[in-house]
Design an enzyme around this catalytic site. Structure first.
Site, PDB file in Angstrom:
ATOM      1  N   ASP A 159      23.428  -7.723  13.297  1.00 32.89           N
ATOM      2  CA  ASP A 159      22.978  -6.818  12.232  1.00 32.89           C
ATOM      3  C   ASP A 159      24.084  -6.563  11.207  1.00 32.89           C
ATOM      4  O   ASP A 159      25.219  -7.022  11.376  1.00 32.89           O
ATOM      5  CB  ASP A 159      22.486  -5.511  12.876  1.00 32.89           C
ATOM      6  N   ASP A 224      12.897  -3.992   7.327  1.00 27.68           N
ATOM      7  CA  ASP A 224      12.240  -3.736   8.621  1.00 27.68           C
ATOM      8  C   ASP A 224      10.730  -3.589   8.434  1.00 27.68           C
ATOM      9  O   ASP A 224      10.260  -2.788   7.620  1.00 27.68           O
ATOM     10  CB  ASP A 224      12.796  -2.454   9.254  1.00 27.68           C
TER      11      ASP A 224
HETATM   12  C1  GLA Z   1      18.129  -2.508  11.771  1.00 26.74           C
HETATM   13  C2  GLA Z   1      17.418  -3.839  11.954  1.00 26.74           C
HETATM   14  C3  GLA Z   1      16.262  -3.670  12.922  1.00 26.74           C
HETATM   15  C4  GLA Z   1      16.763  -3.114  14.248  1.00 26.74           C
HETATM   16  C5  GLA Z   1      17.554  -1.841  14.025  1.00 26.74           C
HETATM   17  C6  GLA Z   1      18.276  -1.378  15.288  1.00 26.74           C
HETATM   18  O1  GLA Z   1      17.295  -1.583  11.147  1.00 26.74           O
HETATM   19  O2  GLA Z   1      16.950  -4.326  10.717  1.00 26.74           O
HETATM   20  O3  GLA Z   1      15.608  -4.905  13.133  1.00 26.74           O
HETATM   21  O4  GLA Z   1      17.547  -4.078  14.887  1.00 26.74           O
HETATM   22  O5  GLA Z   1      18.548  -2.001  13.024  1.00 26.74           O
HETATM   23  O6  GLA Z   1      19.072  -0.253  15.066  1.00 26.74           O
END
Ligand code: GLA
Length: 719
Positions: A159, A224
């Site tokens: 991430d 997301d």
């Molecule tokens: C970010 C990512 C998500 C998930 C969260 C976890 O938002 O884009 O896919 O992995 O972090 O904290």
């Protein structure tokens, strides 16, 4: 630097264009670890468990995937997302699994998963901490990669939260990410263990599809995802154009599959799955596997659609048409056939048509059309047509056929409905057309069409509904005059059902089609309507009820420096708000996407004013179910400030009240039908945007320029 990047983008895009044109698969640039020759398939805990992930859940899920057939269908990665760690590293700087949730560590979970013939994925972050604030890999890349390899990890999602950009003076966010993601990519390779590397850095400007292929196996393209149609559509639209940038070993990732999470219809989940497969996206289910029902499982396990996603050629589908939200996509498959998706992103059912040559097949006399969701196989002389419900897809595998096999197939016929006007006022009439199309190379006999309507409608056929023969390549249309009931709610959808029966060469067939027709009770004086969206909005008023069906991005500036929007539809009282006045309304339904979409109260000098006339104030329930107040503080062309009530999410009905004293506006909301009113904010609007009397009323914006939703209200009161 901008110019260097533009040049790089151009170079990459034109190389990719040539490759696509020549039918070459892009393997050269792909990550050299040799993994993910087809898009990864599996499960990830994030959208079912968020920070509650634990060893038991992961192991149980793996076992369930074996039991319910998902593993056999190809889902072999079991991936742990954020929150698996302890808050700090150990004395030697090693990552430590949370001792309560992973009491025997990660290696034990990996061994269990491997014992089932599956693979284990884990999550980390390129920054100092993860998005949920657990230790990140920044400065520990080699150590963490070695830890993962030692544990038996097969897949790392990496991430981009909390990257210390300040440590890289003068470098762009994208440059820093390139450095840090390359670091982890190399560290994983150095372990000698085959580990899929999945980049998660989809923020504007990161553009990982332009540089991810040599160092990673997949990269997130979009923000997301959420379990609603608007979010799914946004991620699809943000990814579908990047088909040149992905290929074997290097995939575009529009985020995890939501099927089973309860926020969308089966039809919408079927679309999500089809579109992801057509884009050659990873198929990673992020839901509670144990509670999937049979219909949801059947989506995940459809072997025809999975085969499209996993086709060894690895070419993502190409959008060849997208007019008015009606998409045609074609994906080149290794056996020379094409996977064709006809996707209707609108609310109303529509006919979508293409041809075998348009989807890239050679011109021939005969083709077979395999419907990948119904499994029906038909023959066509070239036309590929479907009547697709709103939010739905039709998905076909179309192949050139030898005469002998195809002649035994039934012709590819389609029954469709189409209204001259998709909306009528109560008591008014329009014309509805019912058409049977025969795309086949042989005729169908004894054709009979019929139409039924909901109670209250009058339906008058304007021609004979039968013909003895519908020849190959021909259409038969019956027109009907339909008259809506004289009264009803502000906006209401009625359903018309068409039916056809006919005799193809192989026996009697029937087909059916359904179309919604919107009936509105017209909005009359003293109320007026305003539509500032790019797609016609519908309005209705009946009794105390008001309804607005519209698109529209919203009223305040979008994030990330995007162009200001002023895109909404409203029902309002012209000049209704004096310098000392109060407006109130209850939002009863509010389907919208994101923080800018929503439904609520709006007040401005002129509701229909053009781009450079400043809006004053909005108070609304957002697509994220928060209460938002936004206003024009600067006197510029746009609403430029906004605030949301912290830590509060609401469900309709929600009462909203906006009280004006000169330039000062106070917002309130009520979730107990007006018994108590809670303050939202009290704000001062620029004098130039709040000088005299103002237009005031209710507004709706769906939050997306491509998605129509209907908001309804009661009890609009202006005093
Ligand atoms: C970010 C990512 C998500 C998930 C969260 C976890 O938002 O884009 O896919 O992995 O972090 O904290």
């Amino acid at each position: 630097m901008g110019r260097v990047r533009d040049w790089l983008r151009l170079a990459l895009v034109s190389t990719a264009c040539l490759a696509a044109f020549a039918g070459i698969v892009q393997t050269a640039a792909a990550e050299s670890n040799g993994l993910a020759p087809t898009p990864p398939m599996g499960w990830n805990d994030w959208y079912s468990s968020y920070c509650n992930v634990n060893a038991q859940l992961v192991e149980l899920t793996a076992q369930e995937m074996v039991n319910n057939g998902m593993k056999a269908a190809g889902y072999d990665y079991v991936n742990i997302d954020d929150c698996w760690m302890s808050p700090s590293r150990d004395a030697a700087g090693n990552l430590v699994p949370d001792p309560t949730r992973f009491p025997n560590g990660i290696a034990t979970v990996a061994a269990y998963v491997h014992g089932l013939g599956m693979k284990l994925g884990i999550y980390e972050d390129a920054g100092t901490t993860t998005c949920a604030h657990f230790p990140g890999s920044y400065g520990h890349e080699a150590q963490d990669a070695a830890t993962f390899a030692a544990w038996g990890v097969d897949y790392v999602k990496y991430d981009r939260c909390n990257i210390p950009y300040g440590d890289f003076p003068g470098e762009s966010q994208q440059q820093v990410q390139q450095t840090l993601y390359t670091r982890m990519s190399n560290a994983l390779k150095a372990t000698g263990r085959p580990i899929v590397f999945s980049m998660c850095n989809p923020d504007p400007g990161d553009d990982p599809w332009l540089w991810g292929a040599p160092i990673s196996n997949l990269w997130r393209t979009t923000t997301d995802i959420e379990d609603d149609f608007g979010s799914m559509l946004g991620n699809f639209e943000g990814t579908v154009g990047l088909y040149r940038d992905a290929g074997p070993g290097a995939w575009n990732d529009p985020d995890l599959l939501q099927i089973g999470n309860g926020g969308s219809s089966l039809l919408e989940y079927t679309s999500e799955f089809s579109l992801w497969a057509e884009m050659a996206a990873p198929l990673i289910a992020s839901t509670n596997i144990g509670t999937l029902n049979a219909a949801e499982r059947a989506i995940y396990e459809n072997p025809n659609v999975i085969a499209v996603d996993q086709d060894p050629l690895g070419q993502p589908g190409v959008p060849i048409a997208r007019a008015d939200g009606l998409w045609v996509m074609t994906k080149n498959l290794s056996d020379g056939s094409r996977a064709v998706v006809l996707f209707n992103s609108n609310n109303a059912a529509a006919t979508i048509a293409t041809t075998a040559t348009a989807v890239g097949l050679p011109g021939r006399r005969l083709y077979s059309v395999h419907n990948l969701w119904t499994n029906a196989v038909t023959e066509t002389g070239g036309g590929i047509t479907a009547f697709v419900p709103g939010h739905g897809v039709a998905m076909f595998r179309v192949s050139v056929e030898s005469n002998r096999r195809a002649m035994k197939l039934t012709p590819h016929t389609v029954l469709s409905l189409n209204a001259a006007d998709p909306q009528v006022d109560a008591g008014q009439s329009t014309t509805l057309y019912e058409t049977l199309t025969n795309n086949g190379v042989s005729g169908v006999k004894r054709v009979a069409l019929s139409l039924s309507a909901w109670p209250g409608w009058q339906v008058k056929p304007l021609g004979r509904p039968r013909i003895p023969l519908l020849a190959a390549g021909q259409r038969f249309t019956v027109s009907y005059r339909i008259t809506a009931p004289a009264s009803g709610p502000p906006l209401a959808m009625s359903i018309f059902s068409g039916a056809a029966s006919f005799d193809p060469p192989d026996g009697r067939h029937t087909s059916s089609a359904r179309l919604g027709e919107l009936v509105s009770a017209p909005v009359g004086s003293p109320l007026a309507t305003a539509d500032k969206t790019t797609h016609p909005a519908s309005f209705g008023a009946s009794g105390r009820g008001l309804a607005i069906s519209s698109r529209g991005v919203g009223v305040y500036n979008p994030p990330f420096g995007a162009a200001p929007t002023d895109s909404y539809a409203a029902i309002y009282r012209p000049g209704g708000a004096g310098r000392s006045s109060s407006a109130e309304a209850t939002v009863t339904t509010d389907p919208a996407a994101g923080p800018q979409g929503g439904a609520g109260l709006i007040e401005r000098d002129r509701m229909t004013a053009g781009k450079h006339s400043p809006a004053a104030v909005v108070l609304y329930v957002s697509g994220n179910a928060t209460i938002v107040m936004a206003w024009n503080a600067s006197g510029g062309a746009d609403v430029d400030q906004h605030t949301a009530v912290p830590s509060v999410t609401v469900a309709a009905p929600v009462g909203l009240r906006l009280v004006r004293r000169g330039h000062v506006y106070a917002g309130y909301y009520s979730t107990d039908r007006g018994k108590t009113w809670n303050p939202v904010a009290t704000e001062t609007v620029a004098a130039s945007a709040s000088a005299g009397r103002q237009d005031v009323g209710v507004f709706h914006a769906s939050g997306l320029s491509t998605w129509t939703t209907t908001a309804s209200f009661t009890n609009l009161r202006v005093r």
